[in-house]
Design a protein around this motif. Sequence first.
Motif, mmCIF file in Angstrom:
data_model
loop_
_atom_site.group_PDB
_atom_site.id
_atom_site.type_symbol
_atom_site.label_atom_id
_atom_site.label_comp_id
_atom_site.label_asym_id
_atom_site.label_seq_id
_atom_site.Cartn_x
_atom_site.Cartn_y
_atom_site.Cartn_z
ATOM 1 N N GLN A 3 -9.274 -13.416 6.309
ATOM 2 C CA GLN A 3 -9.419 -12.124 5.824
ATOM 3 C C GLN A 3 -8.635 -11.118 7.156
ATOM 4 N N LEU A 4 -7.946 -10.347 6.667
ATOM 5 C CA LEU A 4 -7.502 -9.225 7.549
ATOM 6 C C LEU A 4 -8.569 -8.172 7.945
ATOM 7 N N ARG A 5 -8.624 -7.790 9.026
ATOM 8 C CA ARG A 5 -9.639 -7.088 9.934
ATOM 9 C C ARG A 5 -9.336 -6.158 10.624
ATOM 10 N N TYR A 6 -9.899 -4.944 10.627
ATOM 11 C CA TYR A 6 -9.760 -3.995 11.765
ATOM 12 C C TYR A 6 -11.272 -3.454 12.120
ATOM 13 N N ASP A 7 -11.542 -3.861 13.345
ATOM 14 C CA ASP A 7 -12.820 -3.740 13.784
ATOM 15 C C ASP A 7 -13.199 -2.551 14.638
ATOM 16 N N GLY A 8 -12.228 -1.644 14.861
ATOM 17 C CA GLY A 8 -12.105 -0.312 15.693
ATOM 18 C C GLY A 8 -13.066 0.397 14.895
ATOM 19 N N GLN A 9 -13.307 1.623 15.592
ATOM 20 C CA GLN A 9 -14.071 2.609 15.042
ATOM 21 C C GLN A 9 -13.413 3.915 14.809
ATOM 22 N N ASN A 10 -12.115 3.914 15.175
ATOM 23 C CA ASN A 10 -11.394 5.095 14.710
ATOM 24 C C ASN A 10 -10.610 5.014 13.236
ATOM 25 N N PRO A 11 -11.013 6.001 12.427
ATOM 26 C CA PRO A 11 -10.517 6.242 11.090
ATOM 27 C C PRO A 11 -9.188 6.416 11.038
ATOM 28 N N THR A 12 -8.223 7.108 11.808
ATOM 29 C CA THR A 12 -6.857 7.254 11.662
ATOM 30 C C THR A 12 -6.223 5.679 12.137
ATOM 31 N N GLU A 13 -6.542 4.993 13.009
ATOM 32 C CA GLU A 13 -6.105 3.663 13.212
ATOM 33 C C GLU A 13 -6.479 2.582 12.152
ATOM 34 N N ALA A 14 -7.750 2.937 11.425
ATOM 35 C CA ALA A 14 -7.860 1.924 10.406
ATOM 36 C C ALA A 14 -7.015 2.386 9.170
ATOM 37 N N LEU A 15 -6.694 3.506 9.019
ATOM 38 C CA LEU A 15 -5.610 3.801 8.023
ATOM 39 C C LEU A 15 -4.240 3.266 8.251
ATOM 40 N N LEU A 16 -3.842 3.459 9.373
ATOM 41 C CA LEU A 16 -2.495 2.940 9.992
ATOM 42 C C LEU A 16 -2.530 1.136 10.129
ATOM 43 N N TYR A 17 -3.578 0.724 10.238
ATOM 44 C CA TYR A 17 -3.782 -0.599 9.902
ATOM 45 C C TYR A 17 -3.584 -1.264 8.637
ATOM 46 N N PHE A 18 -3.988 -0.242 7.462
ATOM 47 C CA PHE A 18 -3.908 -0.334 6.125
ATOM 48 C C PHE A 18 -2.547 -0.530 5.742
ATOM 49 N N LYS A 19 -1.815 0.705 6.314
ATOM 50 C CA LYS A 19 -0.457 0.807 5.858
ATOM 51 C C LYS A 19 0.420 -0.226 6.547
ATOM 52 N N LEU A 20 0.051 -0.701 7.664
ATOM 53 C CA LEU A 20 0.703 -1.778 8.192
ATOM 54 C C LEU A 20 0.721 -3.305 7.725
ATOM 55 N N HIS A 21 -0.542 -3.429 7.138
ATOM 56 C CA HIS A 21 -0.793 -4.819 6.801
ATOM 57 C C HIS A 21 -0.825 -4.909 5.328
ATOM 58 N N ARG A 22 -0.398 -3.588 4.595
ATOM 59 C CA ARG A 22 -0.735 -3.788 3.196
ATOM 60 C C ARG A 22 0.065 -4.793 2.376
ATOM 61 N N THR A 23 1.387 -5.164 3.040
ATOM 62 C CA THR A 23 2.167 -6.057 2.649
ATOM 63 C C THR A 23 1.855 -7.464 2.508
ATOM 64 N N HIS A 24 0.586 -7.812 3.308
ATOM 65 C CA HIS A 24 0.087 -9.050 3.335
ATOM 66 C C HIS A 24 -1.013 -9.316 1.993
ATOM 67 N N LEU A 25 -1.109 -8.427 1.300
ATOM 68 C CA LEU A 25 -1.919 -8.350 0.183
ATOM 69 C C LEU A 25 -1.174 -8.496 -1.149
ATOM 70 N N ARG A 26 -1.347 -8.856 -2.213
ATOM 71 C CA ARG A 26 -0.618 -8.643 -3.487
ATOM 72 C C ARG A 26 -1.313 -7.630 -4.283
ATOM 73 N N ALA A 27 -1.237 -7.311 -5.348
ATOM 74 C CA ALA A 27 -1.352 -6.287 -6.204
ATOM 75 C C ALA A 27 -3.071 -5.972 -5.971
ATOM 76 N N LEU A 28 -3.378 -4.668 -5.488
ATOM 77 C CA LEU A 28 -4.679 -4.369 -5.251
ATOM 78 C C LEU A 28 -5.626 -4.354 -6.395
ATOM 79 N N ARG A 29 -7.109 -4.641 -6.482
ATOM 80 C CA ARG A 29 -7.678 -4.456 -7.543
ATOM 81 C C ARG A 29 -8.899 -3.886 -7.363
ATOM 82 N N ARG A 30 -9.582 -3.652 -6.253
ATOM 83 C CA ARG A 30 -10.735 -2.988 -5.900
ATOM 84 C C ARG A 30 -11.029 -2.747 -4.343
ATOM 85 N N ILE A 31 -11.929 -1.794 -4.233
ATOM 86 C CA ILE A 31 -12.141 -1.485 -2.785
ATOM 87 C C ILE A 31 -13.746 -1.250 -2.943
#
Length: 103
Positions: A3-31
Amino acid sequence: MDQLRYDGQNPTEALLYFKLHRTHLRALRRILVAPEGATVMDINGKGMFLSGLTWGCEALEVLLKLAGASYDPATLHDEPKGPVKNRAYQVVKSDPWGHDRVM
């Protein structure tokens, strides 16, 4: 693949991690949002955990918008009452067929 993980505590970096690694996931279904953070799940059950994105964090709303999830802005940051402390948001934004295969 793990599973892809971001374990830091900075919300801005977490969003950046999501944007950068979004391509490793297929069609999103739930959060899934828990007290520890948010997990973005795709159609195949693969997930991306983002530590720190939880109730009270303004970046949670940004994540839900980026993912195309359905939520009520008035109650988004209210912690769930009762014994279950998790909440699931369905991704309702539809993407064109094959969008995740085009580079």
